[in-house]
Design a protein around this motif. Structure first.
Motif, PDB file in Angstrom:
ATOM      1  N   ASP A  16       1.050  -7.324  -1.898  1.00 28.05           N
ATOM      2  CA  ASP A  16       1.395  -8.545  -2.632  1.00 28.05           C
ATOM      3  C   ASP A  16       2.855  -8.935  -2.380  1.00 28.05           C
ATOM      4  N   LYS A  17       3.741  -7.933  -2.314  1.00 24.85           N
ATOM      5  CA  LYS A  17       5.153  -8.219  -2.028  1.00 24.85           C
ATOM      6  C   LYS A  17       5.325  -8.763  -0.614  1.00 24.85           C
ATOM      7  N   ILE A  18       4.631  -8.152   0.335  1.00 28.77           N
ATOM      8  CA  ILE A  18       4.676  -8.645   1.715  1.00 28.77           C
ATOM      9  C   ILE A  18       4.101 -10.061   1.762  1.00 28.77           C
ATOM     10  N   MET A  69      -6.029 -14.520   0.771  1.00 28.46           N
ATOM     11  CA  MET A  69      -4.684 -14.397   1.329  1.00 28.46           C
ATOM     12  C   MET A  69      -4.277 -12.924   1.458  1.00 28.46           C
ATOM     13  N   SER A  70      -4.555 -12.094   0.457  1.00 23.67           N
ATOM     14  CA  SER A  70      -4.154 -10.685   0.551  1.00 23.67           C
ATOM     15  C   SER A  70      -4.975  -9.956   1.620  1.00 23.67           C
ATOM     16  N   ALA A 129      -0.954   0.811   0.148  1.00 25.98           N
ATOM     17  CA  ALA A 129      -0.052  -0.340   0.065  1.00 25.98           C
ATOM     18  C   ALA A 129      -0.649  -1.442  -0.811  1.00 25.98           C
ATOM     19  N   LYS A 130      -1.953  -1.638  -0.710  1.00 28.63           N
ATOM     20  CA  LYS A 130      -2.611  -2.657  -1.539  1.00 28.63           C
ATOM     21  C   LYS A 130      -2.585  -2.249  -3.006  1.00 28.63           C
ATOM     22  N   ASP A 131      -2.970  -1.000  -3.273  1.00 24.62           N
ATOM     23  CA  ASP A 131      -3.014  -0.527  -4.662  1.00 24.62           C
ATOM     24  C   ASP A 131      -1.637  -0.459  -5.306  1.00 24.62           C
ATOM     25  N   LEU A 176      -5.800   7.107   9.146  1.00 27.96           N
ATOM     26  CA  LEU A 176      -4.424   7.113   8.635  1.00 27.96           C
ATOM     27  C   LEU A 176      -3.986   5.711   8.238  1.00 27.96           C
ATOM     28  N   TRP A 177      -4.155   4.744   9.128  1.00 30.30           N
ATOM     29  CA  TRP A 177      -3.696   3.391   8.833  1.00 30.30           C
ATOM     30  C   TRP A 177      -4.515   2.723   7.743  1.00 30.30           C
ATOM     31  N   MET A 178      -5.816   2.968   7.711  1.00 29.51           N
ATOM     32  CA  MET A 178      -6.638   2.413   6.621  1.00 29.51           C
ATOM     33  C   MET A 178      -6.182   2.980   5.283  1.00 29.51           C
ATOM     34  N   GLY A 179      -5.898   4.279   5.260  1.00 27.17           N
ATOM     35  CA  GLY A 179      -5.409   4.910   4.035  1.00 27.17           C
ATOM     36  C   GLY A 179      -4.076   4.336   3.604  1.00 27.17           C
ATOM     37  N   ILE A 180      -3.156   4.179   4.562  1.00 29.78           N
ATOM     38  CA  ILE A 180      -1.847   3.605   4.252  1.00 29.78           C
ATOM     39  C   ILE A 180      -1.996   2.184   3.716  1.00 29.78           C
TER      40      ILE A 180
END
Length: 191
Positions: free
Chosen positions: A64-66, A88-89, A57-59, A49-53
């Motif tokens: 990038d906003k964070i 960095m990302s 979030a990356k895609d 779940l978290w890897m998918g999220i």
């Protein structure tokens, strides 16, 4: 590390033979191995779940906003990483996953971050200050929601598994602050 495990297992087997407890050793190995597999499978869902999220979030550009919001802090922690570098990302994703307690899910991003940091390294056989700082932050890791520990407490029948959230947040925040300060102080020393 492999040698250490080999010696520990060998000593355990030899000790159980000497004390005539080989049957007990076999029973413990079989019981604990099955518990380990059950735990890994039950935790796999949370990690997936978290890897998918995080991948979403990356895609979507959220990472990038964070990263832009964290940029002032990240610039101070990692001064020699060029602006816009991939490392960095990956570091931001790793830290975000660690903060929500998905440490196993964060490993892939941590490895990618280290690979990217290695591309900036002029001495390939020596870790850079940025690599060391990232490792220190990764190990001390602020935990906002310690999912793995909550899962363990739930499985073991804790009445309120989330009782540990505040103390975990406090302890991991303190450990991270002390780790970063120590690392910065040691980076200033001559080798």
């Amino acid at each position: 590390m492999g040698k250490i495990w080999f010696y520990m297992i060998s000593i355990g087997i030899v000790g159980s033979i000497i004390t005539n407890n080989l049957g007990e050793l076999n029973k413990v190995i079989l019981n604990e191995a099955s518990k380990g597999v059950e735990f890994a499978i039950s935790l796999a869902g949370v990690m997936a779940l978290w890897m998918g999220i995080m991948n979403i979030a990356k895609d979507s550009g959220l990472i990038d906003k964070i990263g832009k919001k964290l940029n002032p802090i990240m610039r101070r922690l990692f001064p020699s990483i060029p602006k816009g570098h991939k490392a960095m990302s990956y570091m931001v994703m790793n830290m975000a996953l660690n903060m929500v307690g998905a440490g196993n899910g964060a490993t892939a991003f941590g490895l990618k971050a280290m690979e990217e940091l290695q591309t900036l390294n002029n001495k390939k056989d020596t870790a850079t200050n940025d690599m060391i700082m990232f490792l220190v932050i990764n190990i001390s890791s602020i935990q906002i929601i310690p999912f793995t520990m909550l899962k363990i407490r739930l499985d073991l029948g804790a009445q309120n598994p989330s009782d540990i959230i505040f103390t975990t947040l406090f302890a991991t925040t303190m450990s991270t602050i002390i780790a970063v300060i120590s690392c910065k102080l040691l980076q200033g020393r001559k080798r």
